[in-house]
Write a protein that holds these residues in place. Structure first.
Motif, PDB file in Angstrom:
ATOM      1  N   GLY A  40       0.806  -1.215   0.000  1.00 35.34           N
ATOM      2  CA  GLY A  40       0.000   0.000   0.000  1.00 35.34           C
ATOM      3  C   GLY A  40       0.835   1.259   0.000  1.00 35.34           C
ATOM      4  N   LEU A  41       1.936   1.250   0.748  1.00 38.05           N
ATOM      5  CA  LEU A  41       2.775   2.447   0.816  1.00 38.05           C
ATOM      6  C   LEU A  41       3.416   2.758  -0.534  1.00 38.05           C
ATOM      7  CD1 LEU A  41       4.523   2.008   4.295  1.00 38.05           C
ATOM      8  CD2 LEU A  41       2.615   3.524   3.696  1.00 38.05           C
ATOM      9  N   VAL A  93      -2.854  -0.636   3.180  1.00 40.79           N
ATOM     10  CA  VAL A  93      -2.294  -0.069   4.413  1.00 40.79           C
ATOM     11  C   VAL A  93      -3.149  -0.467   5.613  1.00 40.79           C
ATOM     12  CG1 VAL A  93      -1.829   2.085   5.642  1.00 40.79           C
ATOM     13  CG2 VAL A  93      -1.127   1.839   3.261  1.00 40.79           C
ATOM     14  N   LEU A  94      -4.465  -0.374   5.492  1.00 35.58           N
ATOM     15  CA  LEU A  94      -5.344  -0.731   6.598  1.00 35.58           C
ATOM     16  C   LEU A  94      -5.244  -2.215   6.935  1.00 35.58           C
ATOM     17  CD1 LEU A  94      -8.538   1.370   5.719  1.00 35.58           C
ATOM     18  CD2 LEU A  94      -6.802   1.845   7.458  1.00 35.58           C
ATOM     19  N   LEU A  95      -5.206  -3.076   5.907  1.00 43.38           N
ATOM     20  CA  LEU A  95      -5.095  -4.510   6.165  1.00 43.38           C
ATOM     21  C   LEU A  95      -3.749  -4.850   6.799  1.00 43.38           C
ATOM     22  CD1 LEU A  95      -6.683  -6.026   2.918  1.00 43.38           C
ATOM     23  CD2 LEU A  95      -7.708  -5.844   5.193  1.00 43.38           C
ATOM     24  N   GLY A  96      -2.684  -4.215   6.325  1.00 44.42           N
ATOM     25  CA  GLY A  96      -1.374  -4.460   6.920  1.00 44.42           C
ATOM     26  C   GLY A  96      -1.306  -4.037   8.373  1.00 44.42           C
ATOM     27  N   LEU A  97      -1.834  -2.850   8.681  1.00 39.81           N
ATOM     28  CA  LEU A  97      -1.853  -2.395  10.069  1.00 39.81           C
ATOM     29  C   LEU A  97      -2.713  -3.299  10.942  1.00 39.81           C
ATOM     30  CD1 LEU A  97      -2.110   1.479   9.595  1.00 39.81           C
ATOM     31  CD2 LEU A  97      -0.101   0.161  10.307  1.00 39.81           C
ATOM     32  N   ALA A  98      -3.851  -3.751  10.392  1.00 37.99           N
ATOM     33  CA  ALA A  98      -4.728  -4.633  11.158  1.00 37.99           C
ATOM     34  C   ALA A  98      -4.030  -5.953  11.489  1.00 37.99           C
ATOM     35  CB  ALA A  98      -6.016  -4.893  10.370  1.00 37.99           C
ATOM     36  N   MET A  99      -3.250  -6.471  10.546  1.00 36.49           N
ATOM     37  CA  MET A  99      -2.547  -7.723  10.812  1.00 36.49           C
ATOM     38  C   MET A  99      -1.451  -7.543  11.858  1.00 36.49           C
ATOM     39  SD  MET A  99      -2.194  -9.595   7.131  1.00 36.49           S
ATOM     40  CE  MET A  99      -1.327 -10.917   7.961  1.00 36.49           C
ATOM     41  N   VAL A 100      -0.746  -6.414  11.810  1.00 38.61           N
ATOM     42  CA  VAL A 100       0.300  -6.161  12.806  1.00 38.61           C
ATOM     43  C   VAL A 100      -0.310  -6.036  14.197  1.00 38.61           C
ATOM     44  CG1 VAL A 100       2.070  -4.515  13.535  1.00 38.61           C
ATOM     45  CG2 VAL A 100       1.856  -5.109  11.120  1.00 38.61           C
TER      46      VAL A 100
END
Length: 337
Positions: free
Chosen positions: A214-215, A262-269
């Motif tokens: 995403g970034l 970005v939202l999915l990546g942050l949610a997984m972290v």
């Protein structure tokens, strides 16, 4: 040519329209085939895992298809106007037409459609592409268009994007296209790595790669927006009307997909820190802990096992030898019997 009633120059022969972009068709076909294959095997997955697999596969295929499709799309900046304009050089005849301009990462696409299509005893329906890909010569393509005698509106817009035009649109959009395309290719590579890691016991790193996907998409949009705003807008006047361009569908769908990644990546972290077992269950991985390797989220997560130190290891146990082996070896000659 004058004897046949034509006005020089004229568009010799049948007017070929720009062929359909087969690259986009191939990309869509590949991802639709992958989705259809997954739907066929979906009934073999039992319970709630079927829904989890469906969400993961559809989301992943959507992200990958968007990254590839927008890289070859010609709708990053678009504009359209209806106007009355001259049709051919050295002619006073005017036509009523819709003029469209689509600017992509690798070139421009110009359309001219008469309203109605049949005017001046001709079919006014043109769709021409001019590219600035690496290895392509935009000025040469424009010279070929002059030789073919394309209509005035098409040549006028194409001339605005030539390297020597005072508008400076060629260097502006060519620079934006190169950097944006490079960022999208890096994002596609991150998407591939994310899929590989999410299929292994490396969920947190898969989330990191999804975040990077995403970034890089958002970074590509930043390059495109910055490069296309370096110079003041060039007026594109066609007859009495002015053609204005704005962000196209490719730009907005890239922005949407980048924010989604970005939202999915942050949610997984966050899920890895807060609920690692539920995260593993969502990705159909075993939630049982290894009795030898203790997974400690506070010390690095799923891929950083904490080994037992020597002080934590159980005391060595003395294993008594069997009676036969504990007896002293016999050295007498009769013992060999």
């Amino acid at each position: 040519m004058a004897a046949f009633g034509h006005t020089f120059p004229f568009y010799a022969g049948p007017k070929p329209t720009f062929p359909t972009d087969t690259t986009l068709a191939v990309i869509v076909a590949i991802f639709l085939t992958s989705l259809a294959t997954f739907i066929i095997i979906l009934p073999g997955i039992r319970g709630k895992m079927r829904l989890f697999w469906m969400l993961r596969v559809v989301t992943s295929l959507f992200i990958g298809a968007v990254i590839l499709a927008v890289n070859f799309s010609s709708e990053w900046s678009v504009g359209q106007v209806s106007t009355n304009t001259s049709y051919k050089a050295f002619s006073s005849q005017w036509i009523s037409a819709n003029v469209g301009l689509q600017i992509g990462l690798g070139g421009v696409n110009i359309t001219l459609t008469g309203t109605p299509v049949q005017q001046l005893n001709e079919t006014i329906d043109y769709n021409e592409e001019f590219t600035w890909h690496l290895g392509e010569n935009y000025a040469e393509e424009y010279a070929n268009a002059l030789e073919k005698g394309l209509p005035d509106p098409v040549l006028y817009l194409a001339e605005k994007f030539t390297p020597h035009s005072p508008c400076g649109l060629h260097g502006q959009y060519r620079l934006a296209g190169h950097y944006t395309s490079a960022m999208l290719w890096v994002a596609f590579l991150c998407w591939l790595l994310a899929n590989v890691m999410l299929s292994m016991p490396a969920l947190v790193y898969g989330g990191h790669m999804l975040l990077a996907t995403g970034l890089f998409q958002l970074l590509g949009l930043l390059f495109f927006s910055t490069a296309t705003s370096l110079t003041p807008p060039c007026p594109l006047r066609l007859g009495a009307a002015t053609l204005h361009t704005h962000r196209g569908p490719a730009y907005w769908i890239t922005l949407t997909t980048g924010l989604l990644c970005v939202l999915l990546g942050l949610a997984m972290v966050v899920a890895h820190r807060m609920q690692p077992h539920r995260l593993k269950a969502f990705f159909s991985q075993s939630v049982g802990e290894d009795p030898v390797l203790e997974l400690n989220p506070e010390e690095g997560g799923l891929l950083n096992p904490r080994y037992r130190s020597t002080t934590e290891s159980p005391e060595p146990q003395d294993i008594p030898l069997s009676e036969a082996s504990s007896e002293a070896p016999c050295e007498e000659p009769d013992c060999a019997l």
